[in-house]
Design a protein around this motif. Structure first.
Motif, short mmCIF file in Angstrom:
data_model
loop_
_atom_site.label_atom_id
_atom_site.label_comp_id
_atom_site.label_asym_id
_atom_site.label_seq_id
_atom_site.Cartn_x
_atom_site.Cartn_y
_atom_site.Cartn_z
N GLY A 276 -7.35 66.07 39.30
CA GLY A 276 -8.54 65.96 38.61
C GLY A 276 -8.23 65.51 37.13
N VAL A 277 -7.54 66.35 36.56
CA VAL A 277 -7.10 66.28 35.00
C VAL A 277 -6.59 64.68 34.73
CG1 VAL A 277 -5.79 67.10 32.97
CG2 VAL A 277 -6.85 68.51 34.71
N THR A 281 -7.98 61.77 32.58
CA THR A 281 -7.44 61.23 31.35
C THR A 281 -6.56 59.93 31.19
OG1 THR A 281 -5.28 62.77 31.97
CG2 THR A 281 -7.12 63.79 30.60
N ILE A 282 -5.76 59.83 31.99
CA ILE A 282 -4.89 58.60 32.27
C ILE A 282 -5.50 57.58 33.26
CG2 ILE A 282 -2.75 59.82 31.56
CD1 ILE A 282 -1.76 59.64 34.41
N GLY A 283 -6.48 57.82 34.12
CA GLY A 283 -7.02 56.63 35.07
C GLY A 283 -6.44 56.62 36.49
N PRO A 326 -3.94 60.54 47.45
CA PRO A 326 -5.10 60.68 47.11
C PRO A 326 -5.60 59.73 45.96
CG PRO A 326 -3.82 62.59 46.57
CD PRO A 326 -3.23 61.70 47.46
N ALA A 327 -4.75 59.58 44.88
CA ALA A 327 -5.06 58.59 44.01
C ALA A 327 -5.40 57.28 44.54
CB ALA A 327 -3.86 58.83 42.77
N VAL A 328 -4.39 56.87 45.28
CA VAL A 328 -4.62 55.46 45.98
C VAL A 328 -5.78 55.31 46.55
CG1 VAL A 328 -3.73 53.60 47.52
CG2 VAL A 328 -2.02 54.89 46.08
N SER A 329 -6.04 56.42 47.44
CA SER A 329 -7.48 56.30 48.34
C SER A 329 -8.77 56.31 47.46
CB SER A 329 -7.42 57.54 49.20
OG SER A 329 -6.43 57.77 50.21
N ALA A 330 -8.48 57.28 46.25
CA ALA A 330 -9.95 57.11 45.28
C ALA A 330 -9.92 55.54 44.51
CB ALA A 330 -9.50 58.06 44.24
N LEU A 331 -8.76 54.84 44.34
CA LEU A 331 -8.84 53.74 43.73
C LEU A 331 -9.34 52.76 44.83
CD1 LEU A 331 -6.05 52.02 41.91
CD2 LEU A 331 -7.01 50.85 43.46
N VAL A 332 -9.11 52.87 45.93
CA VAL A 332 -9.77 51.84 46.87
C VAL A 332 -11.10 52.30 47.23
CG1 VAL A 332 -9.77 51.26 49.27
CG2 VAL A 332 -7.36 51.66 48.12
N SER A 333 -11.58 53.53 47.19
CA SER A 333 -12.85 53.99 47.39
C SER A 333 -13.75 53.39 46.42
CB SER A 333 -12.89 55.40 47.63
OG SER A 333 -14.18 55.67 47.88
N HIS A 334 -13.40 53.38 45.00
CA HIS A 334 -14.22 53.05 43.99
C HIS A 334 -14.57 51.61 44.06
CE1 HIS A 334 -12.58 56.76 41.49
NE2 HIS A 334 -13.49 57.06 42.42
N ILE A 414 -0.92 46.10 39.28
CA ILE A 414 -2.31 46.23 39.67
C ILE A 414 -3.36 46.01 38.44
CG2 ILE A 414 -3.88 47.88 40.88
CD1 ILE A 414 -1.78 48.98 42.43
N PRO A 415 -4.09 45.13 38.51
CA PRO A 415 -5.10 45.20 37.31
C PRO A 415 -5.82 46.43 36.91
CG PRO A 415 -5.38 43.03 38.85
CD PRO A 415 -4.42 44.31 39.56
N THR A 416 -6.11 46.67 35.77
CA THR A 416 -6.86 47.83 35.55
C THR A 416 -8.16 47.39 34.90
OG1 THR A 416 -5.83 48.08 33.32
CG2 THR A 416 -4.92 49.32 35.13
N GLN A 417 -8.65 46.20 34.79
CA GLN A 417 -9.92 45.61 34.28
C GLN A 417 -10.50 44.71 35.30
OE1 GLN A 417 -11.10 46.61 31.40
NE2 GLN A 417 -9.10 47.66 30.83
N ARG A 418 -11.93 44.62 35.44
CA ARG A 418 -12.73 44.14 36.23
C ARG A 418 -12.61 42.40 35.80
NH1 ARG A 418 -17.85 44.84 38.95
NH2 ARG A 418 -17.81 46.95 37.75
N HIS A 419 -12.25 41.94 37.08
CA HIS A 419 -12.23 40.28 36.88
C HIS A 419 -12.96 39.69 38.10
CE1 HIS A 419 -8.82 40.92 39.27
NE2 HIS A 419 -8.83 39.75 39.77
N LEU A 420 -13.41 38.35 37.91
CA LEU A 420 -13.74 37.75 38.89
C LEU A 420 -13.19 36.46 39.00
CD1 LEU A 420 -17.64 38.18 38.57
CD2 LEU A 420 -16.27 39.17 40.21
N GLU A 421 -12.61 35.90 40.19
CA GLU A 421 -11.66 34.91 40.15
C GLU A 421 -12.55 33.69 39.94
OE1 GLU A 421 -9.84 34.66 43.98
OE2 GLU A 421 -8.73 36.46 43.74
N ASP A 422 -13.82 33.47 40.17
CA ASP A 422 -14.71 32.44 40.05
C ASP A 422 -15.15 32.31 38.50
OD1 ASP A 422 -17.73 33.58 41.55
OD2 ASP A 422 -16.44 34.39 39.91
N GLY A 423 -14.77 33.39 37.92
CA GLY A 423 -15.23 33.39 36.30
C GLY A 423 -16.77 33.70 36.32
N GLY A 424 -17.55 33.83 37.34
CA GLY A 424 -19.07 33.99 37.11
C GLY A 424 -19.38 35.43 37.15
N GLU A 425 -20.70 35.76 37.12
CA GLU A 425 -21.29 37.01 37.01
C GLU A 425 -20.96 37.82 38.25
OE1 GLU A 425 -25.22 36.60 35.78
OE2 GLU A 425 -24.98 35.74 34.03
#
Length: 462
Positions: A276-277, A281-283, A326-334, A414-425
């Motif tokens: 949890g810590v 703290t580090i994502g 559990p960190a990978v599962s949380a990443l997928v779940s989010h 593995i990217p850490t920022q949101r991105h869309l391949e079509d560049g749209g909203e």
């Protein structure tokens, strides 16, 4: 962060289900080795790899279907089904060993408890507390191994394997009854169908179609490759490590039980307190990278270690590496929408199921290639010991370290920022489409006020 409020009781239900299931199987650690040797006196571990391989491959095939159906019909019925079929082979260990191994093989069709449990937890937790809940569930697996192998070994030595199998059977029945009578449904009524039909297509349940869709999304592909490369050696390690400690490193049965308890206790601490810590703290991504780093270190240590103290030291590192899944599962779940949690976790569990089949066979084959004997039979007079036969005491573990190194390199991208391949909203959900009309595995999940936002795992058009 502790899991808050009303969801805490339901998380406790998930924890109890996992604990009872794996406690029952942990009791059978010693009887399992005995039955394997008696049933397959020749090539014992290769046959074990074959049995586990069939089970793992069937889990890989069935996990997406079970996950998709649980998204539509609810979690409880499928949780009951997976627990029942996972525990069904236990009483046959003494009644009919051949039937026991046959049932283990075919039980892979339904042995995907973790995917349903993680989807269950995702239903009842908020996103900011989900990683903590996942860590608690994963820590329960370690907790079930703290005492159960030692208890099983003691009962087996004092009263025989039959009593151990009986105790494990009783615990399994209690687990099934707990799910049936106590565990509530987690999926809201509005998200489930009112009648039993088949509102999913074959493409949703086809694991190979899922893999093809995975290849169209870079983020999903990177996550799945990371899971495969990291869990393949872990699955192989589970299948042979305790016997390796006894035969090659010459641990006593008491030392093995103490080793399991130590690793289990440290894993519980790592997955409940430390996870949890780290996530806050580090994502997500950096937590996965840290866990893979610990796994790489412990496998390399096991591979080159030849003294008991080295195994104990590596065991502490192994406990730290338990935060990875559990960190990978949380990443997928989010990154998956609420009505797609079962499919998302089912795909990851399917990959792990495939590793559960490949890992034991691969480890047994590498031990054979390097002449490291994992037989309980005493060495023939004048025959060199296994330590003298092989320059590297644990060659499969060294191979596993190489696989985890590649997993670490893949996870870096593995990217850490949101991105869309079509560049749209970001597409907006209308909220009018029922769950079964959404064909993809991963759908857009709106997020806000999140520093470490994972990329969208978007649906591909079928």
């Amino acid at each position: 962060m502790m899991v808050r409020g009303s969801c805490r009781a339901q998380v406790t239900h998930a924890v109890v289900v996992i604990f009872l299931e794996f406690f029952a199987w942990g009791l059978l650690t010693t009887p399992m080795l005995t039955v394997l040797r008696e049933t397959f006196p020749q090539h014992t571990f290769l046959m074990n790899g074959l049995v586990q391989g069939v089970k793992g491959f069937l889990s890989f095939l069935s996990a997406p279907l079970i996950g998709a159906l649980s998204d539509i019909w609810g979690r409880k019925s499928f949780l009951l089904m997976t627990v029942f079929f996972t525990c069904a082979p236990i009483p046959f260990m003494r009644l009919s060993p051949w039937l026991y191994f046959a049932l283990i093989s075919v039980s892979g069709v339904f042995s995907v408890t973790f995917s349903v449990i993680f989807a269950y937890v995702a239903d009842i937790t908020e996103e900011d507390e989900r990683s903590t809940a996942y860590g608690l569930v994963s820590a329960t697996f370690a907790a079930s191994l703290v005492t159960s192998p030692a208890i099983g070994t003691f009962l087996s030595a004092k009263y025989g394997d039959s009593l151990v199998v009986l105790v494990a059977t009783v615990i399994a029945v209690v687990d099934i009854a707990f799910v049936f009578f106590i565990v509530p449904e987690s999926l809201p009524n509005k998200s489930r169908l009112s009648s039993w039909g088949l509102p999913i297509s074959w493409k949703q349940a086809d694991p190979f179609a899922s893999l093809r869709r995975v290849g169209k999304d870079t983020t999903v592909l990177l996550i799945c490759v990371t899971v495969f490369l990291s869990y393949l050696p872990e699955a192989g390690q589970y299948s042979s490590f305790f016997l390796y400690l006894k035969q090659v490193i010459e641990f006593s049965l008491e030392a093995i039980a103490a080793f399991i308890a130590m690793v289990g206790i440290l894993s519980i601490i790592a997955q409940t307190l430390l996870l949890g810590v780290l996530m806050r703290t580090i994502g997500n991504k950096n937590t996965v990278l840290l866990g893979l780093g610990f796994q790489l270190l412990q496998l390399a240590w096991y591979g080159f270690g030849s003294e008991p103290w080295m195994m104990w030291a590596a065991g502490t590192v192994a406990a730290m590496s338990s935060i990875t899944f559990p960190a990978v599962s949380a990443l997928v779940s989010h990154s998956a929408s609420p009505d797609q949690q079962g499919v998302a976790q089912g795909m990851i569990t399917g990959i792990r199921g495939l590793c559960n089949g490949l890992g034991p066979a691969l480890y047994g084959f590498i031990f054979f290639l390097f002449n490291v004997e994992l037989s309980e039979l005493p060495p023939a007079e004048g025959r060199p010991s296994t330590m003298e036969q092989s320059v590297i005491p644990g060659p499969p573990f060294l191979f596993g370290a190489c696989a985890v190194l590649f997993a670490l390199l893949v996870a870096v991208f593995i990217p850490t920022q949101r991105h869309l391949e079509d560049g749209g909203e970001t597409p907006k959900s209308t909220g009018t489409s029922p769950p079964h009309a959404q064909n993809g595995i991963f759908l857009t999940t709106p997020t806000s006020d999140t520093e470490d936002i994972e990329p969208l795992l978007q649906d591909s058009i079928m």
